[in-house]
Each structure stands twice: as C-alpha cells, then as structure tokens.
Design a protein around this motif. Structure first.
Motif, PDB file in Angstrom:
ATOM      1  N   GLU A 102       0.867  -1.179   0.000  1.00 57.03           N
ATOM      2  CA  GLU A 102       0.000   0.000   0.000  1.00 57.03           C
ATOM      3  C   GLU A 102       0.902   1.226   0.000  1.00 57.03           C
ATOM      4  O   GLU A 102       1.809   1.344   0.821  1.00 57.03           O
ATOM      5  CB  GLU A 102      -0.903  -0.001   1.230  1.00 57.03           C
ATOM      6  CG  GLU A 102      -1.873   1.171   1.259  1.00 57.03           C
ATOM      7  CD  GLU A 102      -2.848   1.071   2.421  1.00 57.03           C
ATOM      8  OE1 GLU A 102      -3.179   2.135   3.007  1.00 57.03           O
ATOM      9  OE2 GLU A 102      -3.272  -0.059   2.753  1.00 57.03           O
ATOM     10  N   ARG A 103       0.668   2.128  -0.936  1.00 61.41           N
ATOM     11  CA  ARG A 103       1.483   3.326  -1.049  1.00 61.41           C
ATOM     12  C   ARG A 103       0.574   4.559  -1.056  1.00 61.41           C
ATOM     13  O   ARG A 103      -0.328   4.657  -1.891  1.00 61.41           O
ATOM     14  CB  ARG A 103       2.322   3.279  -2.320  1.00 61.41           C
ATOM     15  CG  ARG A 103       3.222   4.504  -2.506  1.00 61.41           C
ATOM     16  CD  ARG A 103       4.113   4.371  -3.716  1.00 61.41           C
ATOM     17  NE  ARG A 103       5.035   3.234  -3.557  1.00 61.41           N
ATOM     18  CZ  ARG A 103       5.795   2.767  -4.550  1.00 61.41           C
ATOM     19  NH1 ARG A 103       5.736   3.312  -5.747  1.00 61.41           N
ATOM     20  NH2 ARG A 103       6.603   1.742  -4.348  1.00 61.41           N
ATOM     21  N   VAL A 144      -3.000   3.847  -1.176  1.00 60.30           N
ATOM     22  CA  VAL A 144      -3.493   3.136  -2.351  1.00 60.30           C
ATOM     23  C   VAL A 144      -2.883   1.725  -2.371  1.00 60.30           C
ATOM     24  O   VAL A 144      -1.667   1.561  -2.286  1.00 60.30           O
ATOM     25  CB  VAL A 144      -3.117   3.878  -3.646  1.00 60.30           C
ATOM     26  CG1 VAL A 144      -3.596   3.094  -4.873  1.00 60.30           C
ATOM     27  CG2 VAL A 144      -3.706   5.280  -3.651  1.00 60.30           C
ATOM     28  N   LYS A 145      -3.749   0.719  -2.479  1.00 65.20           N
ATOM     29  CA  LYS A 145      -3.281  -0.662  -2.537  1.00 65.20           C
ATOM     30  C   LYS A 145      -2.945  -1.041  -3.970  1.00 65.20           C
ATOM     31  O   LYS A 145      -3.628  -0.635  -4.920  1.00 65.20           O
ATOM     32  CB  LYS A 145      -4.347  -1.599  -1.987  1.00 65.20           C
ATOM     33  CG  LYS A 145      -4.609  -1.413  -0.496  1.00 65.20           C
ATOM     34  CD  LYS A 145      -5.658  -2.388   0.011  1.00 65.20           C
ATOM     35  CE  LYS A 145      -5.893  -2.191   1.507  1.00 65.20           C
ATOM     36  NZ  LYS A 145      -6.937  -3.122   2.030  1.00 65.20           N
ATOM     37  N   GLY A 146      -1.898  -1.818  -4.119  1.00 64.74           N
ATOM     38  CA  GLY A 146      -1.481  -2.253  -5.443  1.00 64.74           C
ATOM     39  C   GLY A 146      -0.296  -3.189  -5.348  1.00 64.74           C
ATOM     40  O   GLY A 146      -0.022  -3.761  -4.284  1.00 64.74           O
ATOM     41  N   HIS A 177       3.912  -3.715  -6.434  1.00 62.99           N
ATOM     42  CA  HIS A 177       5.180  -3.200  -6.952  1.00 62.99           C
ATOM     43  C   HIS A 177       5.842  -4.310  -7.764  1.00 62.99           C
ATOM     44  O   HIS A 177       6.010  -5.438  -7.288  1.00 62.99           O
ATOM     45  CB  HIS A 177       6.087  -2.767  -5.799  1.00 62.99           C
ATOM     46  CG  HIS A 177       7.382  -2.162  -6.240  1.00 62.99           C
ATOM     47  ND1 HIS A 177       8.502  -2.916  -6.493  1.00 62.99           N
ATOM     48  CD2 HIS A 177       7.732  -0.873  -6.497  1.00 62.99           C
ATOM     49  CE1 HIS A 177       9.493  -2.135  -6.868  1.00 62.99           C
ATOM     50  NE2 HIS A 177       9.060  -0.884  -6.878  1.00 62.99           N
ATOM     51  N   PRO A 210      -1.304   0.472  -9.177  1.00 61.02           N
ATOM     52  CA  PRO A 210      -2.413   0.453  -8.226  1.00 61.02           C
ATOM     53  C   PRO A 210      -3.532  -0.470  -8.679  1.00 61.02           C
ATOM     54  O   PRO A 210      -3.728  -0.716  -9.873  1.00 61.02           O
ATOM     55  CB  PRO A 210      -2.873   1.914  -8.217  1.00 61.02           C
ATOM     56  CG  PRO A 210      -2.423   2.479  -9.515  1.00 61.02           C
ATOM     57  CD  PRO A 210      -1.158   1.762  -9.860  1.00 61.02           C
ATOM     58  N   GLY A 211      -4.237  -1.006  -7.684  1.00 60.26           N
ATOM     59  CA  GLY A 211      -5.417  -1.817  -7.961  1.00 60.26           C
ATOM     60  C   GLY A 211      -5.139  -3.259  -8.323  1.00 60.26           C
ATOM     61  O   GLY A 211      -6.078  -4.040  -8.504  1.00 60.26           O
TER      62      GLY A 211
END
Length: 643
Positions: A38-39, A42-44, A46, A88-89
């Motif tokens: 989560e950054r 926002v979750k996603g 890397h 993201p997402g």
C-alpha cells in the motif's frame, strides 16, 4: 552478515543495487518480483525485473487484457538494468507476465523469475501472491538448533509428490499439499524416518521432468496447491518431528520461451556460447555462474526456501555437471578454463559462495551434493579449499552394492572385494548412502526385482541389503516404494502400488525397514561416529569362500559397540566363528531373518558365550549360527563372573 530484509517496502535502495550487482544480495527476492503493498493509501503491487538489454518492459495480464502498452515499467538510471513500477489496484491472484522489447527488436512475454506463484501448467503466467502464513513449528526449529545436525541419526525417505499416492476414485488425481499433510507425517513417523526429501517442488512446465527442469524457482508447483499449502505441509512434518529436504537444481534450466532463457533478447542467465551454455544430455541451458546477478538469483533462491519455507536441507542436483567444463562433451565441444583445464572455476566459486551463504545465514541447515565423481573435498570447508557441503551422496557405494546384490549368490564369493571396497573411501567425505529414484526407472528394475533367486530369496536378499545398508557408515536414503518392495518400477504418472502391502512378504519388508530405522535411532554406535574412521572396524572381510563379512560399529562409549555379521548366501552357516576382543556374553539384538519379517527364523534369542579360541587376531571368539541371506547384530552384555 547484514540482514537485508529490513525494509518494509520492496523499494530498491542504492545499497540493494550495489549488493545485487556484486552478486551478494542474498535476499533479493524481497525486492525483485511482484510485491503487494500500500502506497500513500493506495493498494497495489510493486513490480521489479532485471532486464538490462530491454528497450521497453511492461506488465501484461488478465487485468489489462494482456495489453502491452497500458502498464509500462520504468528503467532505472543507475546501470542496474532493473525495471520497476507500482501499479495500483492489482492484488493477489492476478495473472501476469512481463512484455519485453529488446534493444535488438526481439519481443517476448516472460514469466516473472522471482514470482512466488505460477499458473498451473500447461498455463504459463505468473501470479501476484504473498507469503503470509502463521507457522507452528517453533519447537522443531529450536530442536534443530540444539545440536549439530550430523551428530543425529539421518534416515531419509525420498519421494515424488505427484506419485506417492493418488485419489483413484477421482481419475487418479494428485494429492494436494494439504492432503499429503494429513497422511505423510504419520507415515514417516510410523516408519521411523527422520527426514523426507522431496524431488523438486519448484514450478516446472513438463511434469515428466520430475521437477528437474524448473521455470519457477521461487514457487512451489501449483499442481498441488498454493505456497501457503506447501508451507502447511512443511509445518505439519515439523510438528511431527520430521525434517524436510528439498532437491535444488542450480545446474541447468529449460528452454521454454516463457522461462529464463534469452530473457531480454540476450543470453542473460545462460552462457551465449552453447559449448558452455547448453547441456547436451538434458537439452537445457546452463547458468552463467560468472555473472554476479545470476549468482544473486541462485543463492537468494536457496536462502528463500530456508527463510520463507523453513526447509532443513538442500540436496543440490547434478553437481558433477557443474564442476567439469567437458561434462558429457566430446573433444572440441567444450571451452577450457583460463589455465587450459577442464574445471569450471566460476561454478566452483559459486558453489563455495552458496555453501558459505547458507551456513552463515542458517548454521543448522544441511547442504548435500549429488556428485558422482571423485572430486576431492566436496564436504571439506571452503577455507581449506573444499566445496563446503555437509554431505555427499555415495554413488560408488550404491552402484557397487547393487551390482553385487544382483549376482546369484553362487558367484558372490569372487566379488566380496566389490562389497567391501567402499570402506576404503567411506571417510574421505561425509556420505549419504542413497538407494534413490534413479535406480528404479528406465528398465533398471524395482529394488525387489533386482534381487536374484526365487520369491523367498528375493525378499531375503532385500532384507539383507537393507540390513547391510544400516550397518554401513553414513546417513541413509531410500526412495518411496522400496519401503514395501514394490514390484513395479517407479512410474511418475501412477500411484505407488500400496495394495501390495496386503501380501505378507511386502509387509515384512516394510516392518523390517520400520524396525531398522528405529534401531538406528536407538543405537549411538550407528550415528555418533557415522562419518569418522573411529566408528568402524573390520573383524573379517576376507572370507569370500563363505561370502561372510563381519565388522564393528563404534559409538563414543565402548559399551555401545555393535557387531554385524552378514551371510550373503542362502545356506545356514553353523558354528561360524568370529573373534571378539571382550570375553563374556553377547546378545543377538537384531536379525533380518526374523519370522516377523518373512524370514526363516534362524534366530538366537539366548545369550551367547565367548570362548578362549583365538580368531581374527582376537583372544576370544563366538561360535554363531548365521541365517541364510541374513545379517545378525550382536552386543556385549556382560563379562564372566570369575573375571
């Protein structure tokens, strides 16, 4: 060594890049690959991939219709060749690959070399995943740390997950990792094995390779479940007191387009010249051990299985193929090293660095070499010029012993030296005695069908073989199916023939092996000096006329010593005399001819008295009755009252 796992996010720092480029980032799996994060709320996920010769890299998957333009990664400007980005997402369970367009115009979609999970073959995408799991094996890990691993009994059950047992009513499907967890620990405990060794569990596209042609080095095969399911299997074995060994294959990898080969339009992981980079036997690529980033990939992979999956030992496959530049090659088909020799100097450095890294990070973990030549110092420390392994498979013992046992007993008198020869080099390395999967495939016959004679003699010979194996110095390894004398050769597409255990002869073999394992664990003489000349002494290995051998296994305390006497003929030998150093009474404490094992029950249950008849350079001797095709084990009980 500095712990390189401290960052919560998989962002690559300058320190990470320096370690990776030097080949010493042994936890690079925490940085490269796909990591759910989560950054800024926002979750996603890397993504980071090494592709130094790429012009463009993007993430393609089911989330974007495999569109090569919609989710590009950014190339780092620090010369590392790494492309990365936060998307993201995108979360757990998303299928993806990397689309790579090379500087030379080559275009390809590749699976993620560092992915924790892959699609189930024949599908070839990698899967975004995490490794969250609540372990329950703290007691096992503490026990593992409590004493040097080679000071304990080691008896290994080697197995292939896909063919140990199958669900017949469901068209013979595989057992899952969790279904195995419900059965395998109990069976290993019942049979008194100390460890189970899995043939490679890492993801592999071709099931018939038995796992030795890997594409997903960081992913347990999804044929049997998720990474957490495999963790559950390891956890269950640990809670049952069973250690877990993984086969690991750093020697070569397959040419499948979605794998490591020609990864970014260049020979990135493998040597470009096929004289160094292509294996003629296995039609696969050979790793470029001289490239630091490749070393980081492989060594971090080894550390990964120990770190994330709590594995207790790694058995390194095909080490001989790594050591020799001319391995399986004719003149003119290989490139000498810088000194004109056949030794692969880069592979030697890699193996030493691998063993140093494992033993520094996990000093209670074992490394085991499958090395089939007489290369010196395989199990010697690296600071003495050795390769640094803890143990080596004793391939010479396996081949000589099986060759001897396949002889009709009438011819064995001329080959006794073949059976005794292994003791000449038994302590040159720290050895495991393997009766492995390689010996029961491709027309070599199952273990029971290797044995000569009629039905009774075949089973007696097999009992004798197992008794001899447990009396010989070294750790033990037996492949599945041989534990109950399966008649068929191993077939990877089918279950073991467990129904054969309805036959008393097969049940007898299983009970014998169960008791041999238990006997091994209960007798310090069989493991305390397992890798030292101090643990072995011949009584007589020269009686080829009778095909009888006798020897002593020694522990740290003299009262633990055991005498083994093997009769390798189907004839009962009465009044057979062996020399003993201590006058007194001896007790027969194990006999492979016991009726409960299917033997003829030539068993001596009362104490046996020595007499002052010199034999074998000793002042006293015992007059024994030796069972046909059997081994007896004796132990000193007490001296004479008048002494």
């Amino acid at each position: 060594m500095t712990d390189q796992r401290s960052d919560a996010l998989p962002m690559l720092s300058g320190f990470d890049i320096d370690l990776f480029k030097s080949g010493t980032h042994y936890h690079i799996y925490n940085k490269l690959g796909s990591h759910i994060i989560e950054r800024d709320g926002v979750k996603g996920t890397h993504f980071a991939v090494w592709a130094p010769n790429a012009q463009q890299v993007s993430v393609v998957g089911n989330f974007n219709g495999w569109n090569r333009e919609s989710h590009p990664l950014n190339g780092r400007t620090d010369g590392s060749g790494i492309w990365e980005g936060f998307l993201p997402g995108i979360g757990r369970g998303e299928y993806y690959k990397y689309f790579i367009r090379s500087n030379n115009g080559y275009e390809v979609e590749k699976g993620d070399p560092y992915a924790f999970h892959w699609e189930t073959p024949p599908h070839t995408a990698t899967v975004v995943w995490n490794l969250d799991y609540q372990w329950n094996d703290a007691q096992w890990l503490e026990k593992r740390r409590s004493a040097p691993p080679l000071s304990k009994p080691i008896s290994v059950y080697e197995m292939h997950i896909g063919s140990w047992r199958r669900v017949d009513e469901e068209e013979g499907r595989f057992l899952t990792y969790r279904e195995l967890a419900a059965e395998l620990p109990e069976y290993c405990n019942y049979m008194n094995f100390t460890h189970v060794e899995f043939m490679p569990v890492m993801e592999h596209p071709f099931y018939g390779s038995w796992g030795y042609q890997l594409t997903g080095y960081f992913a347990p095969s999804s044929r049997f479940g998720t990474p957490q399911d495999f963790m559950f299997l390891v956890d269950s074995l640990h809670q049952a007191g069973i250690g877990v060994i993984l086969d690991w294959v750093p020697s070569h990898f397959p040419t499948d387009e979605h794998g490591l080969g020609y990864f970014d339009g260049t020979h990135l992981y493998e040597h470009a010249d096929p004289k160094k980079g292509f294996h003629p036997d296995w039609k696969s690529f050979i790793f470029n051990y001289g490239r630091n980033e490749v070393k980081a990939f492989l060594i971090s992979n080894a550390i990964y299985w120990l770190d994330k999956f709590h594995i207790d030992a790694l058995r390194v496959d095909a080490v001989a193929s790594m050591l020799y530049l001319d391995y399986s090659r004719n003149e003119g088909e290989w490139i000498p090293n810088q000194y004109g020799g056949r030794e692969n100097l880069e592979a030697l450095d890699f193996l030493r660095e691998f063993n140093n890294a494992v033993h520094t990070n996990f000093p209670d973990v074992l490394t085991i070499a499958e090395e089939s030549t007489a290369w010196p110092g395989v199990t010697s420390p690296t600071n003495n010029g050795g390769l640094g392994f803890d143990m080596k498979w004793m391939m010479g013992w396996m081949h000589d012993t099986l060759s001897y046992f396949q002889l009709d007993p009438v011819y064995r008198s001329h080959h006794q030296g073949q059976l005794a020869f292994s003791i000449h080099y038994a302590f040159s390395e720290k050895f495991t005695l393997p009766l492995s999967h390689d010996e029961v495939v491709y027309g070599k016959n199952s273990m029971i069908n290797k044995m000569p004679g009629d039905h009774w003699q075949q089973f007696a010979n097999l009992r004798l073989l197992y008794g001899y194996m447990f009396g010989h110095p070294g750790a033990k390894l037996l492949f599945m199916g041989a534990d109950f004398a399966q008649r068929h050769e191993w077939r990877h597409d089918f279950s073991l023939d467990w129904n054969e255990n309805n036959n008393p002869s097969h049940t007898g073999i299983q009970l014998l092996l169960k008791d041999l394992n238990g006997f091994y664990k209960s007798q310090p003489a069989l493991y305390e000096n397992n890798f030292s000349q101090e643990g072995f002494e011949w009584i007589d290995n020269q009686d080829g006329v009778n095909s009888i051998m006798s020897w002593i296994r020694k522990g740290k305390n003299e009262e633990d010593d055991l005498i083994f006497v093997g009769n390798f003929t189907p004839i009962v030998k009465s009044n057979y005399r062996i020399g003993v150093s201590k006058p007194g009474y001896y007790q027969e404490i194990f006999n492979t001819d016991d009726l409960k094992y299917g033997g003829s029950d030539v068993v001596k249950r009362e104490e046996q008295e020595s007499y002052p008849v010199p034999k074998h350079g000793r002042i006293h001797s015992l007059a024994l009755v030796l069972p046909p095709l059997g081994i007896v084990v004796l132990k000193y009980v007490r001296g004479f009252d008048w002494l």
